[in-house]
Write a protein that holds these residues in place. Sequence first.
Motif, mmCIF file in Angstrom:
data_model
loop_
_atom_site.group_PDB
_atom_site.id
_atom_site.type_symbol
_atom_site.label_atom_id
_atom_site.label_comp_id
_atom_site.label_asym_id
_atom_site.label_seq_id
_atom_site.Cartn_x
_atom_site.Cartn_y
_atom_site.Cartn_z
ATOM 1 N N ASP A 1 -0.751 -2.292 100.944
ATOM 2 C CA ASP A 1 0.512 -2.676 100.284
ATOM 3 C C ASP A 1 1.719 -2.276 101.122
ATOM 4 O O ASP A 1 2.589 -3.102 101.411
ATOM 5 N N TYR B 1 4.203 -4.649 103.299
ATOM 6 C CA TYR B 1 5.627 -4.730 102.953
ATOM 7 C C TYR B 1 6.491 -4.501 104.199
ATOM 8 O O TYR B 1 7.401 -5.286 104.481
ATOM 9 N N GLY C 1 5.890 -7.316 106.830
ATOM 10 C CA GLY C 1 6.477 -8.545 106.291
ATOM 11 C C GLY C 1 7.992 -8.523 106.374
ATOM 12 O O GLY C 1 8.616 -9.523 106.760
ATOM 13 N N LYS D 1 5.762 -17.951 105.562
ATOM 14 C CA LYS D 1 5.579 -17.591 104.161
ATOM 15 C C LYS D 1 4.266 -18.166 103.625
ATOM 16 O O LYS D 1 3.799 -19.211 104.093
ATOM 17 N N SER E 1 1.899 -15.856 95.469
ATOM 18 C CA SER E 1 3.031 -15.025 95.889
ATOM 19 C C SER E 1 3.731 -15.658 97.076
ATOM 20 O O SER E 1 3.597 -15.188 98.210
ATOM 21 N N LYS F 1 5.622 -13.719 99.979
ATOM 22 C CA LYS F 1 4.944 -12.893 100.977
ATOM 23 C C LYS F 1 4.657 -13.715 102.226
ATOM 24 O O LYS F 1 4.663 -14.950 102.188
ATOM 25 N N GLY G 1 2.807 -10.245 107.165
ATOM 26 C CA GLY G 1 2.648 -9.075 106.306
ATOM 27 C C GLY G 1 1.186 -8.780 106.020
ATOM 28 O O GLY G 1 0.736 -7.637 106.119
#
Lengths: 279, 279
Positions: A147, A151, A154, A161, A167, A170, A174
């Motif tokens: 995670d 983050y 990304g 994308k 999502s 994101k 990432g």
Amino acid sequence: MTLFLRRAATTIIGLPLVVLFVYLGGKLFLTLCCAVALVGLREFYVAFSKKDRLIHVIGYLATIGYFGAISEFGAGNWLLIALTFFVITVQTCLVVFFRTLPISECITTVYGFLYVPFMFSFVVLVREHAFGHYYVWLILTASFGCDTFAYLTGSLFGKNKLKNTPSPSKSFEGLVGGIIGATLIGLVYGVVINHFFGEKDAAAHIVLIATVISFFGAIFSIIGDLAASAVKRHCEIKDFGNLFPGHGGVMDRMDSIVTVAPIVYMAMTVMFWFVGLEI
Amino acid sequence: MTLFLRRAATTIIGLPLVVLFVYLGGKLFLTLCCAVALVGLREFYVAFSKKDRLIHVIGYLATIGYFGAISEFGAGNWLLIALTFFVITVQTCLVVFFRTLPISECITTVYGFLYVPFMFSFVVLVREHAFGHYYVWLILTASFGCDTFAYLTGSLFGKNKLKNTPSPSKSFEGLVGGIIGATLIGLVYGVVINHFFGEKDAAAHIVLIATVISFFGAIFSIIGDLAASAVKRHCEIKDFGNLFPGHGGVMDRMDSIVTVAPIVYMAMTVMFWFVGLEI
């Protein structure tokens, strides 16, 4: 900024508590996991049904029975029996409340049990495994590590994308960053444990096993995260709950854990089987 | 009358074959059970989705993997792993085919697996149990025996119809007759086995165990039958299929077996545990 502070505060208070309970293990940890699973399950049920329903009680009782079976007998036969008993009880409800109980509610009740407490119970199964005190941490590093790295990567490099996914904000970069980061944490963890405990017990092959587990753990951490987003979009909710300030509900925080924990258990079992360790 | 003859012909050909395969046991029986579970699962999926869908393939592969795990490792850990792997794979599909795959299809795919192959696999687990060659027959006598006795008693004495249930043409008297009939068969079976094999091995307590198993088996045979009717009403179909002339599809014949088999396994495990036999 306030959101950021609330998130940070929750993490600073919550994370040491999680670490403490994982370290302690035993009945206390199991009971806590059962409680967390119950809260998460209620969030899942309410997301789908939009309210509490009588049949959900079967899911909660099954959760308590399932964790009780783990506590008493560990992994194996009794868990299968507990699971089957639960499915049959739901079908009995379907028969008894035939006119008032939509079949979709029965099916969701069963699925919710598998999605939340059943999958989450692998945290306990890993912890209570003979070598689990070494490997249980990889569940946390694979999911929270992935995670965090996802983050960061990304934010810095995210260009492509993830369109047409649950999502779309994101990025592909990432994901890759998250997987690489989590795998590296696993590698470092393995090296450290190997250094302190040497080539004995579960520490044998721990560098290899921890790295492989972390790699697959990270991939399924992402899948867990996206699957939870898909569920939330289907149920037209933003968060599963608001128990943790800034983080949402239990299921918002656990969305990766529920897929990572079984993968870690699976990877442990398979790799121990390959290297010839007893499982 | 033609229907009756076709039913009778199917039974006269089918029943000895079933008895033969159950008697033989082993890999052949396991493979046959896997095939039956696959056909039943497809009937279930098509009943809900009204057509074949790509995600159902995950259910079929999981069925083969699950029976493979039983064949290789027996009941226990690997079954949990197979089941978890299946749930996670379905969730992966949800993520990958986000826009084209309704979440209800995912949930039904998982539920169908639990309802048909998972529950049906207990036939194999009972058969391959150390004492299973004594007890596996009770699955057949409890479900088919209860069916037959319920039909006879209901035809002769049926007055109080089961209004507001999935099968309103059945009667309360039929249910009681079915349960008493199946329990008596279990008692007689226990006495016969006890007479020929005496008080050794699984034959110890077999009169008691067989009677209790048959009693609970009969109750859950009725629940399985009514639950299948509820599913059929929900899906607006009369039969799940037409594989067996006069009897409908696999799931029309197996609707009780899938609930009785786990109950027999459960009752065996619990009672062996009470009388102190190894399980």
